[in-house]
Design a protein around this motif. Structure first.
Motif, PDB file in Angstrom:
ATOM      1  N   ILE A  13      25.575   6.553 -87.226  1.00  0.00           N
ATOM      2  CA  ILE A  13      25.259   5.453 -86.412  1.00  0.00           C
ATOM      3  C   ILE A  13      26.040   5.209 -85.144  1.00  0.00           C
ATOM      4  O   ILE A  13      25.233   5.098 -84.009  1.00  0.00           O
ATOM      5  N   TYR A  14      27.325   5.668 -85.198  1.00  0.00           N
ATOM      6  CA  TYR A  14      28.126   5.577 -83.979  1.00  0.00           C
ATOM      7  C   TYR A  14      27.714   6.675 -82.815  1.00  0.00           C
ATOM      8  O   TYR A  14      27.491   6.399 -81.735  1.00  0.00           O
ATOM      9  N   ALA A  15      27.231   7.771 -83.249  1.00  0.00           N
ATOM     10  CA  ALA A  15      26.981   9.113 -82.602  1.00  0.00           C
ATOM     11  C   ALA A  15      25.611   8.717 -81.841  1.00  0.00           C
ATOM     12  O   ALA A  15      25.373   9.180 -80.579  1.00  0.00           O
ATOM     13  N   ARG A  16      24.768   7.915 -82.458  1.00  0.00           N
ATOM     14  CA  ARG A  16      23.394   7.530 -81.818  1.00  0.00           C
ATOM     15  C   ARG A  16      23.788   6.435 -80.564  1.00  0.00           C
ATOM     16  O   ARG A  16      23.007   6.507 -79.718  1.00  0.00           O
ATOM     17  N   PHE A  17      24.705   5.881 -80.615  1.00  0.00           N
ATOM     18  CA  PHE A  17      25.257   5.010 -79.572  1.00  0.00           C
ATOM     19  C   PHE A  17      26.032   5.652 -78.507  1.00  0.00           C
ATOM     20  O   PHE A  17      26.541   5.239 -77.454  1.00  0.00           O
ATOM     21  N   GLY A  18      26.373   7.187 -78.583  1.00  0.00           N
ATOM     22  CA  GLY A  18      27.035   7.693 -77.741  1.00  0.00           C
ATOM     23  C   GLY A  18      28.592   7.973 -78.044  1.00  0.00           C
ATOM     24  O   GLY A  18      29.057   8.616 -77.267  1.00  0.00           O
ATOM     25  N   PHE A  19      28.898   7.584 -79.217  1.00  0.00           N
ATOM     26  CA  PHE A  19      30.383   7.770 -79.409  1.00  0.00           C
ATOM     27  C   PHE A  19      30.431   9.390 -79.953  1.00  0.00           C
ATOM     28  O   PHE A  19      29.517   9.881 -80.658  1.00  0.00           O
ATOM     29  N   GLN A  20      31.459   9.913 -79.445  1.00  0.00           N
ATOM     30  CA  GLN A  20      31.768  11.267 -79.881  1.00  0.00           C
ATOM     31  C   GLN A  20      33.224  11.475 -80.617  1.00  0.00           C
ATOM     32  O   GLN A  20      34.227  10.747 -80.296  1.00  0.00           O
ATOM     33  N   ILE A  21      33.402  12.380 -81.634  1.00  0.00           N
ATOM     34  CA  ILE A  21      34.607  12.584 -82.237  1.00  0.00           C
ATOM     35  C   ILE A  21      35.456  13.352 -81.599  1.00  0.00           C
ATOM     36  O   ILE A  21      35.193  14.249 -80.763  1.00  0.00           O
ATOM     37  N   VAL A  22      36.855  12.901 -81.436  1.00  0.00           N
ATOM     38  CA  VAL A  22      37.848  13.405 -80.725  1.00  0.00           C
ATOM     39  C   VAL A  22      38.517  14.192 -81.658  1.00  0.00           C
ATOM     40  O   VAL A  22      39.638  13.677 -82.394  1.00  0.00           O
ATOM     41  N   PRO A  23      38.333  15.380 -81.849  1.00  0.00           N
ATOM     42  CA  PRO A  23      39.029  16.316 -83.255  1.00  0.00           C
ATOM     43  C   PRO A  23      40.718  16.057 -83.210  1.00  0.00           C
ATOM     44  O   PRO A  23      41.144  15.862 -84.301  1.00  0.00           O
ATOM     45  N   GLU A  24      41.357  16.476 -82.053  1.00  0.00           N
ATOM     46  CA  GLU A  24      42.754  16.279 -82.142  1.00  0.00           C
ATOM     47  C   GLU A  24      43.458  14.973 -82.503  1.00  0.00           C
ATOM     48  O   GLU A  24      44.399  14.711 -82.762  1.00  0.00           O
ATOM     49  N   ARG A  25      42.560  13.926 -82.672  1.00  0.00           N
ATOM     50  CA  ARG A  25      42.861  12.715 -83.065  1.00  0.00           C
ATOM     51  C   ARG A  25      42.713  12.062 -84.513  1.00  0.00           C
ATOM     52  O   ARG A  25      42.766  10.752 -84.809  1.00  0.00           O
ATOM     53  N   THR A  26      42.140  13.177 -85.084  1.00  0.00           N
ATOM     54  CA  THR A  26      41.857  12.846 -86.536  1.00  0.00           C
ATOM     55  C   THR A  26      43.198  12.564 -87.237  1.00  0.00           C
ATOM     56  O   THR A  26      44.200  13.213 -87.006  1.00  0.00           O
ATOM     57  N   THR A  27      42.968  11.277 -87.892  1.00  0.00           N
ATOM     58  CA  THR A  27      44.274  10.844 -88.729  1.00  0.00           C
ATOM     59  C   THR A  27      44.116  10.841 -90.197  1.00  0.00           C
ATOM     60  O   THR A  27      43.162  10.666 -90.900  1.00  0.00           O
TER      61      THR A  27
END
Length: 212
Positions: free
Chosen positions: A191-205
Motif C-alpha cells: 500500500i505504501y509503495a503504491r503511494f511512492g514510499f520506498q524502503i530505506v534498507p540501511e534504516r531497517t530496525t
C-alpha cells in the motif's frame, strides 16, 4: 560491557520491569555486541522497514469519502476510546500483551493530539472505521499510524485517508514523509509503495526483547 549489561538487567528485574527492549539497525550492530545481547537472553521480537516519500510536486486531489462516512479530528482524551476501537480491530493487541496496554497507548497518542489526525466514522452510528495520523516539523513529517478495521477494508477508505494526509502534508510545506512498517506485513508495504514510499534498507530496525 557484560558486567554493565548484567547490572542493567538485574536493576530492571528488581524494579519490577517485565521486559527489556533493545532497538538496533539490521546489519549495523557489531558481532561482539550481538553475541553479548544474545547471551543475555535477548531475542528478536520484530523488525521494521523504514520507508520514505520525497515529493517535488502536488499530489492528486483526494477522492471524496462515501456519503455514509465522515471525518472527525482526534481531540485527545475524549476521542481515545474511538481511536482505540480502530487500533484494536485493525492491528489487534498481539504486540501489546501488557495489562496496561490501553494506558500506554493512550499516553503515546495524547502526545500527538496536535497532529493531522482524522478518524473516519460512520455518519449514522459514529462507529470508527479507520484513521491516519501525521506529525510534521518544518518540511519533514511522519505517518504515525494508519489503519482501517477489517469490515471496511478493500473499499478504498485507506487510500482516501492516505490521499488526504499527503494533500495536507503538501499544503503545509512537508516534502519528506517517513514511516515504519513491519517487515512481515507485505500488504501494508505494498500500500505504501503504491503511494511512492520506498524502503530505506540501511534504516531497517530490529527490536530485541528480554523477558524478565
Amino acid at each position: 560491557e557484560k558486567e554493565l549489561l548484567d547490572w542493567l538487567v538485574a536493576l530492571a528485574r528488581d524494579s519490577g520491569i517485565g521486559a527489556l527492549l533493545k532497538f538496533t539497525r539490521a546489519g549495523r550492530t557489531p558481532a561482539r555486541a550481538s553475541d553479548l545481547f544474545k547471551d543475555a537472553g535477548f531475542r528478536e521480537r520484530v523488525s521494521y522497514y523504514h520507508m520514505r516519500l520525497e515529493t517535488s510536486e502536488a499530489p492528486p486531489t483526494p477522492r471524496e469519502l462515501p456519503g455514509e462516512l465522515d471525518l472527525v479530528s482526534y481531540r485527545g482524551d475524549e476521542d481515545f476510546d474511538l481511536l482505540w476501537s480502530v487500533l484494536e480491530a485493525a492491528f489487534g493487541t498481539a504486540d501489546q500483551e501488557e495489562a496496561d496496554a490501553y494506558e500506554q497507548t493512550k499516553t503515546v497518542f495524547d502526545a500527538i493530539a496536535f497532529a493531522y489526525f482524522p478518524i473516519c466514522v460512520e455518519s449514522a452510528t459514529r462507529k470508527a472505521v479507520g484513521t491516519i495520523a501525521m506529525t510534521s516539523q518544518g518540511d519533514s513529517g511522519g505517518i504515525v499510524t494508519f489503519g482501517v478495521i477489517p469490515d471496511f477494508q478493500g473499499q478504498g477508505i485507506g487510500s482516501i485517508l492516505m490521499q488526504r494526509a499527503l494533500d495536507h502534508a503538501w499544503k503545509t510545506g512537508v516534502r519528506t514523509l517517513d514511516l515504519a512498517v513491519r517487515v512481515e506485513n507485505p500488504q501494508a508495504i505494498g500500500i505504501y509503495a503504491r503511494f511512492g514510499f520506498q524502503i530505506v534498507p540501511e534504516r531497517t530496525t530490529v527490536v530485541l526483547q528480554k523477558e524478565m
